[in-house]
Design a protein around this motif. Sequence first.
Motif, PDB file in Angstrom:
ATOM      1  N   ALA A  22     -44.632 -17.811  40.770  1.00 16.16           N
ATOM      2  CA  ALA A  22     -43.306 -18.183  41.264  1.00 16.16           C
ATOM      3  C   ALA A  22     -42.273 -17.118  40.909  1.00 16.16           C
ATOM      4  CB  ALA A  22     -42.891 -19.541  40.694  1.00 16.16           C
ATOM      5  N   MET A  23     -42.375 -16.559  39.705  1.00 18.88           N
ATOM      6  CA  MET A  23     -41.447 -15.511  39.298  1.00 18.88           C
ATOM      7  C   MET A  23     -41.641 -14.250  40.137  1.00 18.88           C
ATOM      8  SD  MET A  23     -41.512 -16.116  35.156  1.00 18.88           S
ATOM      9  CE  MET A  23     -40.941 -14.498  34.798  1.00 18.88           C
ATOM     10  N   VAL A  24     -42.880 -13.860  40.357  1.00 17.19           N
ATOM     11  CA  VAL A  24     -43.160 -12.684  41.174  1.00 17.19           C
ATOM     12  C   VAL A  24     -42.700 -12.915  42.601  1.00 17.19           C
ATOM     13  CG1 VAL A  24     -45.004 -11.277  42.153  1.00 17.19           C
ATOM     14  CG2 VAL A  24     -45.025 -11.840  39.726  1.00 17.19           C
ATOM     15  N   TYR A  25     -42.977 -14.100  43.143  1.00 17.94           N
ATOM     16  CA  TYR A  25     -42.552 -14.418  44.503  1.00 17.94           C
ATOM     17  C   TYR A  25     -41.031 -14.320  44.628  1.00 17.94           C
ATOM     18  CZ  TYR A  25     -41.402 -16.971  48.698  1.00 17.94           C
ATOM     19  OH  TYR A  25     -40.885 -17.316  49.897  1.00 17.94           O
ATOM     20  N   ALA A  26     -40.317 -14.857  43.657  1.00 23.86           N
ATOM     21  CA  ALA A  26     -38.856 -14.808  43.706  1.00 23.86           C
ATOM     22  C   ALA A  26     -38.365 -13.367  43.682  1.00 23.86           C
ATOM     23  CB  ALA A  26     -38.262 -15.596  42.539  1.00 23.86           C
ATOM     24  N   ALA A  27     -38.991 -12.529  42.866  1.00 28.57           N
ATOM     25  CA  ALA A  27     -38.581 -11.119  42.798  1.00 28.57           C
ATOM     26  C   ALA A  27     -38.865 -10.401  44.109  1.00 28.57           C
ATOM     27  CB  ALA A  27     -39.308 -10.427  41.646  1.00 28.57           C
ATOM     28  N   VAL A  28     -40.031 -10.652  44.695  1.00 30.48           N
ATOM     29  CA  VAL A  28     -40.389  -9.979  45.940  1.00 30.48           C
ATOM     30  C   VAL A  28     -39.567 -10.514  47.093  1.00 30.48           C
ATOM     31  CG1 VAL A  28     -42.244  -9.635  47.607  1.00 30.48           C
ATOM     32  CG2 VAL A  28     -42.692  -9.332  45.190  1.00 30.48           C
ATOM     33  N   LYS A  29     -39.298 -11.788  47.128  1.00 35.26           N
ATOM     34  CA  LYS A  29     -38.538 -12.389  48.217  1.00 35.26           C
ATOM     35  C   LYS A  29     -37.131 -11.805  48.280  1.00 35.26           C
ATOM     36  CE  LYS A  29     -38.123 -15.186  51.617  1.00 35.26           C
ATOM     37  NZ  LYS A  29     -38.498 -14.643  52.881  1.00 35.26           N
ATOM     38  N   ARG A  30     -36.587 -11.401  47.145  1.00 38.89           N
ATOM     39  CA  ARG A  30     -35.255 -10.794  47.134  1.00 38.89           C
ATOM     40  C   ARG A  30     -35.263  -9.425  47.797  1.00 38.89           C
ATOM     41  NH1 ARG A  30     -34.725 -12.880  41.666  1.00 38.89           N
ATOM     42  NH2 ARG A  30     -35.408 -10.863  40.927  1.00 38.89           N
ATOM     43  N   ARG A  31     -36.429  -8.777  47.835  1.00 35.51           N
ATOM     44  CA  ARG A  31     -36.503  -7.464  48.475  1.00 35.51           C
ATOM     45  C   ARG A  31     -36.425  -7.642  49.979  1.00 35.51           C
ATOM     46  NH1 ARG A  31     -41.104  -3.748  47.277  1.00 35.51           N
ATOM     47  NH2 ARG A  31     -39.668  -2.333  48.247  1.00 35.51           N
ATOM     48  N   GLU A  32     -35.489  -7.010  50.570  1.00 32.12           N
ATOM     49  CA  GLU A  32     -35.328  -7.079  52.014  1.00 32.12           C
ATOM     50  C   GLU A  32     -35.857  -5.794  52.635  1.00 32.12           C
ATOM     51  OE1 GLU A  32     -34.165  -9.680  53.775  1.00 32.12           O
ATOM     52  OE2 GLU A  32     -33.996 -10.799  51.897  1.00 32.12           O
ATOM     53  N   ALA A  33     -36.367  -5.907  53.834  1.00 30.06           N
ATOM     54  CA  ALA A  33     -36.822  -4.733  54.565  1.00 30.06           C
ATOM     55  C   ALA A  33     -35.604  -3.907  54.950  1.00 30.06           C
ATOM     56  CB  ALA A  33     -37.602  -5.149  55.800  1.00 30.06           C
ATOM     57  N   VAL A  34     -35.612  -2.652  54.565  1.00 28.34           N
ATOM     58  CA  VAL A  34     -34.526  -1.732  54.869  1.00 28.34           C
ATOM     59  C   VAL A  34     -35.055  -0.716  55.878  1.00 28.34           C
ATOM     60  CG1 VAL A  34     -32.964  -0.004  53.893  1.00 28.34           C
ATOM     61  CG2 VAL A  34     -33.562  -2.022  52.558  1.00 28.34           C
ATOM     62  N   GLU A  35     -34.231  -0.406  56.861  1.00 28.88           N
ATOM     63  CA  GLU A  35     -34.618   0.577  57.878  1.00 28.88           C
ATOM     64  C   GLU A  35     -34.994   1.890  57.190  1.00 28.88           C
ATOM     65  OE1 GLU A  35     -35.301   1.713  61.795  1.00 28.88           O
ATOM     66  OE2 GLU A  35     -34.544  -0.227  61.157  1.00 28.88           O
ATOM     67  N   GLN A  36     -36.162   2.415  57.537  1.00 28.82           N
ATOM     68  CA  GLN A  36     -36.662   3.648  56.928  1.00 28.82           C
ATOM     69  C   GLN A  36     -36.547   4.805  57.922  1.00 28.82           C
ATOM     70  OE1 GLN A  36     -38.261   3.914  53.584  1.00 28.82           O
ATOM     71  NE2 GLN A  36     -36.977   2.102  53.507  1.00 28.82           N
ATOM     72  N   ASP A  37     -36.222   5.975  57.413  1.00 28.82           N
ATOM     73  CA  ASP A  37     -36.133   7.176  58.234  1.00 28.82           C
ATOM     74  C   ASP A  37     -37.547   7.709  58.472  1.00 28.82           C
ATOM     75  OD1 ASP A  37     -35.586   9.587  59.466  1.00 28.82           O
ATOM     76  OD2 ASP A  37     -34.608  10.491  57.715  1.00 28.82           O
ATOM     77  N   PRO A  38     -37.971   7.865  59.723  1.00 33.92           N
ATOM     78  CA  PRO A  38     -39.322   8.377  59.998  1.00 33.92           C
ATOM     79  C   PRO A  38     -39.580   9.767  59.418  1.00 33.92           C
ATOM     80  CG  PRO A  38     -38.343   7.487  62.001  1.00 33.92           C
ATOM     81  CD  PRO A  38     -37.270   7.508  60.943  1.00 33.92           C
ATOM     82  N   LYS A  39     -38.537  10.527  59.147  1.00 32.51           N
ATOM     83  CA  LYS A  39     -38.700  11.876  58.603  1.00 32.51           C
ATOM     84  C   LYS A  39     -38.670  11.907  57.071  1.00 32.51           C
ATOM     85  CE  LYS A  39     -37.168  14.372  62.647  1.00 32.51           C
ATOM     86  NZ  LYS A  39     -38.473  14.777  63.092  1.00 32.51           N
ATOM     87  N   ALA A  40     -38.484  10.754  56.437  1.00 31.70           N
ATOM     88  CA  ALA A  40     -38.409  10.681  54.972  1.00 31.70           C
ATOM     89  C   ALA A  40     -39.758  11.036  54.348  1.00 31.70           C
ATOM     90  CB  ALA A  40     -37.979   9.294  54.535  1.00 31.70           C
TER      91      ALA A  40
END
Length: 174
Positions: A22-40
Motif C-alpha cells: 500500500a505504501m509503495v502503491y501510494a508513492a507510485v500513484k503520485r507519480r504522474e506521466a510527464v511528456e518526454q522529449d524524444p531527443k532526451a
Amino acid sequence: MKSIFRALGLLLLGWFAFVMGAMVYAAVKRREAVEQDPKADEVDLVANFAPLEFRSEAEHFKGGTVTTWFGGGSLDLSDATLDPEGATIHLNALFGGGNLVVPETWNVESRLVGIGGVGDGRPKVERPADAPTLRLEGTAIFGGWGITSAGEDEPAESGAADVLPVELEAPVTA
C-alpha cells in the motif's frame, strides 16, 4: 502449538506485505506521466493504469527509468543512438510491461528479478563484443518486457513474416 505460531507468522507476514504494498502503491500513484522529449538522452516514463507509447530519437541514449503498474505499451529505441559507454534502463513492472524495440546490432543484458522478466524475441546472432550494450535492471512482478528489433509496422526478423496466413472458412449451418 507449532502450527499456531506458523499461522501467526504467516498472518503477520501477510499484513506486513499488505502495508508495504500500500505504501509503495501510494508513492507510485503520485507519480504522474510527464511528456518526454524524444531527443532526451535519459527518460523517466510512467504508465500507471495507462498506456505507454514512446519513441526515442536520442543521439546519446543513456537510459532512465520506466515504471509500468497495471499498464504498459511500447518503448521504441530503434531510432536512438546508444551512448558509447552503453545505457541502463531501470524497469519496474507490476502487472504491466511492454515491448522494447531496439536495433538488431545492440547487445541487451537483463538483470530483472521477480515473478516475470524479460524475453528476447530477436533472432540469435553473434554480436561483436564491442557492440553497444543496453542493460535492463529492476523488478517485474506478474509482468515483463519483450524485446524485438522490428516495429509493429515492420515484419519481424525472426521468420514470422514467412508464415502464410491461414484463411478459415465460415462454419456451415443447417
